[in-house]
Write a protein that holds these residues in place. Sequence first.
Motif, PDB file in Angstrom:
ATOM      1  N   VAL A 251      79.095  25.106  16.291  1.00  0.00           N
ATOM      2  CA  VAL A 251      78.782  24.016  17.218  1.00  0.00           C
ATOM      3  C   VAL A 251      77.281  23.968  17.495  1.00  0.00           C
ATOM      4  O   VAL A 251      76.671  22.894  17.505  1.00  0.00           O
ATOM      5  CB  VAL A 251      79.587  24.158  18.528  1.00  0.00           C
ATOM      6  CG1 VAL A 251      79.034  23.248  19.617  1.00  0.00           C
ATOM      7  CG2 VAL A 251      81.058  23.845  18.270  1.00  0.00           C
TER       8      VAL A 251
ATOM      9  N   ASP B 245      75.485  22.508  14.517  1.00  0.00           N
ATOM     10  CA  ASP B 245      75.598  21.055  14.457  1.00  0.00           C
ATOM     11  C   ASP B 245      74.748  20.396  15.538  1.00  0.00           C
ATOM     12  O   ASP B 245      74.116  19.360  15.301  1.00  0.00           O
ATOM     13  CB  ASP B 245      77.060  20.630  14.628  1.00  0.00           C
ATOM     14  CG  ASP B 245      77.226  19.127  14.477  1.00  0.00           C
ATOM     15  OD1 ASP B 245      77.242  18.649  13.327  1.00  0.00           O
ATOM     16  OD2 ASP B 245      77.312  18.418  15.513  1.00  0.00           O
ATOM     17  N   PHE B 246      74.736  20.982  16.725  1.00  0.00           N
ATOM     18  CA  PHE B 246      73.908  20.468  17.813  1.00  0.00           C
ATOM     19  C   PHE B 246      72.446  20.393  17.377  1.00  0.00           C
ATOM     20  O   PHE B 246      71.786  19.366  17.520  1.00  0.00           O
ATOM     21  CB  PHE B 246      74.035  21.360  19.041  1.00  0.00           C
ATOM     22  CG  PHE B 246      73.247  20.899  20.240  1.00  0.00           C
ATOM     23  CD1 PHE B 246      73.859  20.194  21.265  1.00  0.00           C
ATOM     24  CD2 PHE B 246      71.882  21.153  20.333  1.00  0.00           C
ATOM     25  CE1 PHE B 246      73.131  19.757  22.361  1.00  0.00           C
ATOM     26  CE2 PHE B 246      71.143  20.721  21.428  1.00  0.00           C
ATOM     27  CZ  PHE B 246      71.771  20.026  22.442  1.00  0.00           C
TER      28      PHE B 246
ATOM     29  N   CYS C  66      71.932  17.567  14.959  1.00  0.00           N
ATOM     30  CA  CYS C  66      72.039  16.237  15.564  1.00  0.00           C
ATOM     31  C   CYS C  66      70.831  15.922  16.454  1.00  0.00           C
ATOM     32  O   CYS C  66      70.388  14.779  16.525  1.00  0.00           O
ATOM     33  CB  CYS C  66      73.321  16.120  16.386  1.00  0.00           C
ATOM     34  SG  CYS C  66      74.833  16.092  15.401  1.00  0.00           S
TER      35      CYS C  66
ATOM     36  N   VAL D 118      73.494  13.459  21.304  1.00  0.00           N
ATOM     37  CA  VAL D 118      74.599  14.396  21.520  1.00  0.00           C
ATOM     38  C   VAL D 118      75.920  13.639  21.647  1.00  0.00           C
ATOM     39  O   VAL D 118      76.918  14.006  21.020  1.00  0.00           O
ATOM     40  CB  VAL D 118      74.349  15.245  22.784  1.00  0.00           C
ATOM     41  CG1 VAL D 118      75.602  16.022  23.175  1.00  0.00           C
ATOM     42  CG2 VAL D 118      73.186  16.194  22.557  1.00  0.00           C
TER      43      VAL D 118
ATOM     44  N   GLN E  45      76.694  11.441  18.213  1.00  0.00           N
ATOM     45  CA  GLN E  45      76.835  12.147  16.944  1.00  0.00           C
ATOM     46  C   GLN E  45      77.619  13.448  17.126  1.00  0.00           C
ATOM     47  O   GLN E  45      78.678  13.628  16.533  1.00  0.00           O
ATOM     48  CB  GLN E  45      75.456  12.448  16.361  1.00  0.00           C
ATOM     49  CG  GLN E  45      74.522  11.244  16.467  1.00  0.00           C
ATOM     50  CD  GLN E  45      73.694  11.064  15.213  1.00  0.00           C
ATOM     51  OE1 GLN E  45      73.630  11.953  14.368  1.00  0.00           O
ATOM     52  NE2 GLN E  45      73.059   9.926  15.077  1.00  0.00           N
ATOM     53  N   HIS E  46      77.056  14.337  17.957  1.00  0.00           N
ATOM     54  CA  HIS E  46      77.612  15.683  18.090  1.00  0.00           C
ATOM     55  C   HIS E  46      79.016  15.653  18.710  1.00  0.00           C
ATOM     56  O   HIS E  46      79.998  15.987  18.043  1.00  0.00           O
ATOM     57  CB  HIS E  46      76.649  16.514  18.936  1.00  0.00           C
ATOM     58  CG  HIS E  46      77.067  17.917  19.165  1.00  0.00           C
ATOM     59  ND1 HIS E  46      77.135  18.845  18.160  1.00  0.00           N
ATOM     60  CD2 HIS E  46      77.442  18.569  20.297  1.00  0.00           C
ATOM     61  CE1 HIS E  46      77.533  20.006  18.667  1.00  0.00           C
ATOM     62  NE2 HIS E  46      77.720  19.856  19.956  1.00  0.00           N
ATOM     63  N   GLU E  47      79.101  15.254  19.957  1.00  0.00           N
ATOM     64  CA  GLU E  47      80.396  15.269  20.635  1.00  0.00           C
ATOM     65  C   GLU E  47      81.361  14.273  19.989  1.00  0.00           C
ATOM     66  O   GLU E  47      82.572  14.512  19.942  1.00  0.00           O
ATOM     67  CB  GLU E  47      80.220  14.964  22.134  1.00  0.00           C
ATOM     68  CG  GLU E  47      79.348  15.962  22.883  1.00  0.00           C
ATOM     69  CD  GLU E  47      80.090  17.231  23.341  1.00  0.00           C
ATOM     70  OE1 GLU E  47      81.290  17.371  23.044  1.00  0.00           O
ATOM     71  OE2 GLU E  47      79.451  18.091  23.979  1.00  0.00           O
TER      72      GLU E  47
END
Lengths: 171, 171
Positions: free
Chosen positions: A50, A53-54, A57, A140, A143-145
Amino acid sequence: MTSSKAAVGKPLRARKEAPAAEPTHEAGELAMGELAGLLGYALKRAQLRVFEDFLHCVAPVQLTPAQFSVLLLLDANPGRNQTEIATTLGILRPNFVAMLDALEGRGLCVRTRSPNDRRSHILMLTDKGRATLARAKKLVETQHEARLVELIGDDNRTALLAMLAKIAREF
Amino acid sequence: MTSSKAAVGKPLRARKEAPAAEPTHEAGELAMGELAGLLGYALKRAQLRVFEDFLHCVAPVQLTPAQFSVLLLLDANPGRNQTEIATTLGILRPNFVAMLDALEGRGLCVRTRSPNDRRSHILMLTDKGRATLARAKKLVETQHEARLVELIGDDNRTALLAMLAKIAREF
DNA sequence: TATTGTTATACTCTATAACTATA
DNA sequence: TATAGTTATAGAGTATAACAATA
């Protein structure tokens, strides 16, 4: 657009002719064994993924997860001092100094001596800090969440968040 | 014996006279703001807490989470070499050397040169290693994981594990 | 030439003691 | 004396390059 209500871990039991219980590992693949049932291991692996990826992003605004959490907290609590912000995030005061130096050096926040207690440094986001935070938040969210919700579903994400928070608080 | 089917995070909305949305933070408590909804933050905090408890529970046998994962993997995959064990655990080969030195130094496992490929070190648990692992597993089950089940419930633990594994694999 | 284990090294995180300036 | 911010420092964890032995 993958199913946003995806089931989480359907084991898909029953194949053609599974020999016994565990899937045979053909001398090339390692057996995870009881590691698969260890919560700490799964937590660590998921956390690393995670964060990775954060980082990817939010790369356009060059913020680490820790830096993002500082900006978020400053935004929600303007006028607090270093000790308050740091300890709330679980950061030790000595380690917070360099972090703030970096953020202040980029013009995202400012330290000002408190008139009440001249030992304290009052922390405030700058306009640039607020703008950067807004840009980061959008990245965030969208894209991320968003990708995470796509993977496990919105309800599961909410449940996951609740369980993690409970563990962090009460375990 | 606390309820083992505890609800996870009931927000308990509706009090006597909540001014607006967020609970007022009386100049002493910081507002978590959007930090509370950040999955990465919750993951990290939960992971730290879980590792801390693991360390405490397994203290009698002096094993870190990483060392425990190595022993578990060696037990499930006897006769593999360093590269195979290390990469499966996400450990870089150079960093695995000192880890193995420590475990082998305590007599928990042994390196032996492979007859097929004399570059490789075949890894095996010793009897002492198996005994230590067994003791550690019992501590993890009866104290560490048991307390977690007590906190969030067995079904929630299973669901949590599945989601974390899915995230680590597919996110 | 490629691979295994290894060394050396560096960079990030985290943790503790101690200093300074204020209170 | 106690506290806020700071410095210095030490220890984990993690990352890359390169070397010796072997393939």
